[in-house]
Design a protein around this motif. Sequence first.
Motif, PDB file in Angstrom:
ATOM      1  N   PRO A 296       0.832  -1.209   0.000  1.00 48.21           N
ATOM      2  CA  PRO A 296       0.000   0.000   0.000  1.00 48.21           C
ATOM      3  C   PRO A 296       0.866   1.259   0.000  1.00 48.21           C
ATOM      4  O   PRO A 296       1.850   1.359   0.744  1.00 48.21           O
ATOM      5  N   SER A 297       0.492   2.201  -0.849  1.00 43.89           N
ATOM      6  CA  SER A 297       1.295   3.417  -0.936  1.00 43.89           C
ATOM      7  C   SER A 297       1.241   4.219   0.352  1.00 43.89           C
ATOM      8  O   SER A 297       2.211   4.903   0.706  1.00 43.89           O
ATOM      9  N   GLN A 298       0.113   4.137   1.097  1.00 40.44           N
ATOM     10  CA  GLN A 298       0.054   4.849   2.377  1.00 40.44           C
ATOM     11  C   GLN A 298       1.135   4.365   3.325  1.00 40.44           C
ATOM     12  O   GLN A 298       1.718   5.150   4.070  1.00 40.44           O
ATOM     13  N   LEU A 299       1.412   3.060   3.293  1.00 37.03           N
ATOM     14  CA  LEU A 299       2.452   2.497   4.145  1.00 37.03           C
ATOM     15  C   LEU A 299       3.806   3.104   3.799  1.00 37.03           C
ATOM     16  O   LEU A 299       4.557   3.530   4.686  1.00 37.03           O
ATOM     17  N   VAL A 300       4.116   3.155   2.518  1.00 37.61           N
ATOM     18  CA  VAL A 300       5.403   3.706   2.089  1.00 37.61           C
ATOM     19  C   VAL A 300       5.523   5.171   2.500  1.00 37.61           C
ATOM     20  O   VAL A 300       6.558   5.617   3.026  1.00 37.61           O
ATOM     21  N   LEU A 301       4.463   5.934   2.296  1.00 34.22           N
ATOM     22  CA  LEU A 301       4.502   7.363   2.613  1.00 34.22           C
ATOM     23  C   LEU A 301       4.674   7.597   4.109  1.00 34.22           C
ATOM     24  O   LEU A 301       5.448   8.463   4.534  1.00 34.22           O
ATOM     25  N   LEU A 302       3.985   6.817   4.930  1.00 39.33           N
ATOM     26  CA  LEU A 302       4.122   7.000   6.377  1.00 39.33           C
ATOM     27  C   LEU A 302       5.481   6.517   6.874  1.00 39.33           C
ATOM     28  O   LEU A 302       6.009   7.053   7.858  1.00 39.33           O
ATOM     29  N   LEU A 303       6.061   5.552   6.212  1.00 41.52           N
ATOM     30  CA  LEU A 303       7.420   5.142   6.570  1.00 41.52           C
ATOM     31  C   LEU A 303       8.423   6.253   6.260  1.00 41.52           C
ATOM     32  O   LEU A 303       9.377   6.469   7.020  1.00 41.52           O
ATOM     33  N   VAL A 304       8.215   6.969   5.164  1.00 44.99           N
ATOM     34  CA  VAL A 304       9.080   8.117   4.864  1.00 44.99           C
ATOM     35  C   VAL A 304       8.937   9.180   5.951  1.00 44.99           C
ATOM     36  O   VAL A 304       9.935   9.761   6.410  1.00 44.99           O
ATOM     37  N   LEU A 305       7.717   9.423   6.405  1.00 42.14           N
ATOM     38  CA  LEU A 305       7.511  10.389   7.486  1.00 42.14           C
ATOM     39  C   LEU A 305       8.161   9.913   8.776  1.00 42.14           C
ATOM     40  O   LEU A 305       8.620  10.727   9.586  1.00 42.14           O
ATOM     41  N   THR A 306       8.210   8.612   8.996  1.00 40.88           N
ATOM     42  CA  THR A 306       8.905   8.076  10.167  1.00 40.88           C
ATOM     43  C   THR A 306      10.388   8.418  10.115  1.00 40.88           C
ATOM     44  O   THR A 306      10.998   8.790  11.127  1.00 40.88           O
ATOM     45  N   PHE A 307      10.968   8.312   8.926  1.00 43.78           N
ATOM     46  CA  PHE A 307      12.374   8.684   8.737  1.00 43.78           C
ATOM     47  C   PHE A 307      12.593  10.164   9.041  1.00 43.78           C
ATOM     48  O   PHE A 307      13.542  10.533   9.749  1.00 43.78           O
ATOM     49  N   THR A 308      11.725  11.025   8.528  1.00 45.08           N
ATOM     50  CA  THR A 308      11.887  12.463   8.775  1.00 45.08           C
ATOM     51  C   THR A 308      11.700  12.795  10.249  1.00 45.08           C
ATOM     52  O   THR A 308      12.337  13.711  10.774  1.00 45.08           O
TER      53      THR A 308
END
Length: 229
Positions: free
Chosen positions: A12-24
Amino acid sequence: MNSLPATGPRIPSQLVLLLVLTFTTGIIDAVGYLGLDRVFIANMTGNVVILGMALAGGDDLPVAGPVLALGAFFTGALIGGRLTNAAPRDWARASTVAFGVTGSLATSLGIVAMIFPPRTDTAWGFTVTGLMAVAMGLQAAAARRIAVKDVTTVVVTSTLTGLAADSRLARGNDENWARRLLAVVLILAGAGVGAVLLRLTGDAGVGLGMLVAGLGSLAVTVVGHVRHV
């Protein structure tokens, strides 16, 4: 007739996007803790622990910064809840607004903080801490509404607990082990990046870290809006 090749499960793209926010988030917390007198801007558990030790007489532990961050984060989460609670549990226009505000605020503060580095126990330092904590509270509330399991973007304690408790070693079924591990690794990597930026750029590191995190958040916002709204 040739059959189509088998493909793996769709991520799911939402998963990828929230993982990027976790990095930030890891970047933000690193520059806050190391550059703003041991204040966590996103991880409120850390602030509660620091505050408790400080109030009990712990040596050289901050009080004002953690109190400010806690109150500001709560305010941001409250605003985020009012903004997104009426939206569906998916990426919606309200999600775009929430993440867009977070990214814009981090980017703007980062640019200004690179020019005028925030100092510990100064009005400008407290302003940066407070505004960024509001932004992180807003992000956390919006991410919570999207409800990607095990990815809150701001904390990994429950994620790490699930990774261990549901593992085969604990007689579990390894549910969502990959995303849980990625969330932990990415916030770790983000913190490492934040620390390196501070070490390499000195006083400008706080601003540079916020700028990098803010640009990452804005990229997530644009991609999320295009794909889901």
